[in-house]
Motif scaffolding. Structure first.
Motif, PDB file in Angstrom:
ATOM      1  N   ASN A  86       2.183  -3.054   0.266  1.00 31.32           N
ATOM      2  CA  ASN A  86       2.748  -3.953  -0.742  1.00 31.32           C
ATOM      3  C   ASN A  86       2.155  -5.351  -0.729  1.00 31.32           C
ATOM      4  O   ASN A  86       2.736  -6.274  -1.316  1.00 31.32           O
ATOM      5  N   ARG A  88      -0.201  -6.517  -2.329  1.00 33.53           N
ATOM      6  CA  ARG A  88      -0.561  -6.951  -3.677  1.00 33.53           C
ATOM      7  C   ARG A  88       0.552  -7.761  -4.328  1.00 33.53           C
ATOM      8  O   ARG A  88       0.297  -8.565  -5.225  1.00 33.53           O
ATOM      9  N   HIS A  89       1.794  -7.569  -3.894  1.00 36.24           N
ATOM     10  CA  HIS A  89       2.915  -8.294  -4.492  1.00 36.24           C
ATOM     11  C   HIS A  89       2.828  -9.789  -4.229  1.00 36.24           C
ATOM     12  O   HIS A  89       3.426 -10.581  -4.952  1.00 36.24           O
ATOM     13  N   TYR A  92       1.185 -11.151  -7.264  1.00 37.66           N
ATOM     14  CA  TYR A  92       2.110 -11.161  -8.388  1.00 37.66           C
ATOM     15  C   TYR A  92       3.035 -12.366  -8.292  1.00 37.66           C
ATOM     16  O   TYR A  92       3.284 -13.064  -9.275  1.00 37.66           O
ATOM     17  N   THR A 115       8.401  -5.428  -9.247  1.00 35.48           N
ATOM     18  CA  THR A 115       7.502  -4.307  -9.004  1.00 35.48           C
ATOM     19  C   THR A 115       6.250  -4.442  -9.872  1.00 35.48           C
ATOM     20  O   THR A 115       6.147  -5.345 -10.708  1.00 35.48           O
ATOM     21  N   ASP A 116       5.314  -3.526  -9.681  1.00 36.76           N
ATOM     22  CA  ASP A 116       4.082  -3.545 -10.472  1.00 36.76           C
ATOM     23  C   ASP A 116       4.391  -3.496 -11.966  1.00 36.76           C
ATOM     24  O   ASP A 116       3.848  -4.264 -12.760  1.00 36.76           O
ATOM     25  N   TYR A 119       6.262  -6.541 -13.345  1.00 32.73           N
ATOM     26  CA  TYR A 119       5.291  -7.636 -13.493  1.00 32.73           C
ATOM     27  C   TYR A 119       4.459  -7.460 -14.753  1.00 32.73           C
ATOM     28  O   TYR A 119       4.225  -8.424 -15.499  1.00 32.73           O
ATOM     29  N   SER A 120       4.025  -6.230 -15.016  1.00 33.48           N
ATOM     30  CA  SER A 120       3.181  -5.992 -16.197  1.00 33.48           C
ATOM     31  C   SER A 120       3.927  -6.308 -17.487  1.00 33.48           C
ATOM     32  O   SER A 120       3.314  -6.687 -18.486  1.00 33.48           O
ATOM     33  N   PHE A 177       0.566   2.602 -16.107  1.00 30.32           N
ATOM     34  CA  PHE A 177      -0.257   1.392 -16.140  1.00 30.32           C
ATOM     35  C   PHE A 177      -1.142   1.350 -17.384  1.00 30.32           C
ATOM     36  O   PHE A 177      -1.321   0.292 -17.991  1.00 30.32           O
TER      37      PHE A 177
END
Length: 240
Positions: A86, A88-89, A92, A115-116, A119-120, A177
């Motif tokens: 995690n 990568r968070h 973000y 979360t991914d 965030y998107s 994604f």
């Protein structure tokens, strides 16, 4: 506007947040079902699935966590693995500091639920109403977690009565994604962030390989976007 308009505004924000979260619905339900089935097959039932999705809510790390729990991994191993999966968070969070800094009572949950996919949906900064932006982001995050928890519970229930192969189910995350990227490309006027993410990820994939490219890619994306934003800000200030 009088007091009667307040419930109407709240209902509008709730509705808009739900519409915004719909691209995540199918992906989280399917992936949550896969997680619930894996956890059930490892010997952990409904309450475990509900608790992990409610209090950990870490997506891919929950899948990894099934193996850690079933294999009797140590606390140190679990902590180290979680940080690596995690990491990568961190990037973000850095990019959301400005949007989350004045969110008041919503801030703890917004941080927890970033979360991914959330965030998107929220990284573009678009909200239906600036005055209720924090509440809107809260509801988008909350709906997304509800989908994940629901999928996990369904998967645990299905895993107890039906044989189910989870082979290939992880592709749902990739499809999610792609859907989010496509929506942002079509609705957003500025394609610099999308192109930056794509090109930096492709470069790091070539240089570092599929097993090690993620962290370098996130670092490079952060540096490039910071430099681009600084340049845009300087140009704007120079013309004023």
């Amino acid at each position: 506007p009088g007091p009667a308009s307040v419930p109407d505004q709240s209902a509008f924000v709730l509705k808009q947040a739900f519409y915004k979260s719909l691209p995540v619905l199918a992906g989280y339900i399917i992936l949550g079902i896969g997680f619930g089935i894996l956890l059930r097959n490892a010997g952990y039932g409904l309450l475990w699935a509900f608790a992990m999705s409610s209090f950990i809510y870490a997506g891919s790390m929950q899948y990894v966590g099934v193996g850690l729990i079933a294999g009797g991994a140590s606390v140190v191993t679990a902590i180290f693995t979680t940080i690596m999966v995690n990491a990568r968070h961190l990037f973000y969070s850095i990019s959301m500091i400005e949007r989350y800094k004045d969110t008041g009572k919503y801030k703890p949950y917004l941080i927890f639920s970033l979360t991914d996919e959330t965030y998107s949906l929220l990284c573009d900064g678009q909200v239906p109403d600036e005055a209720s932006g924090s509440r809107y982001r809260f509801f988008v995050s909350f709906f997304n977690q509800c989908y994940w928890v629901t999928g996990s519970v369904i998967g645990s229930l299905l895993g107890s009565v039906l044989p189910f192969s989870t082979e290939g189910i992880e592709f749902s995350m990739t499809a999610l994604f792609i859907a989010s990227f496509t929506e942002q490309w079509l609705t957003g006027g500025n394609h610099i962030p999308a192109l930056t993410g794509f090109l930096c990820s492709l470069l790091c994939l070539v240089l570092f390989g599929p097993e090690h490219f993620l962290i370098p890619a996130m670092l490079l994306i952060t540096l490039v976007l910071t430099a681009v934003q600084s340049r845009i800000r300087m140009d704007r200030e120079g013309t004023e």
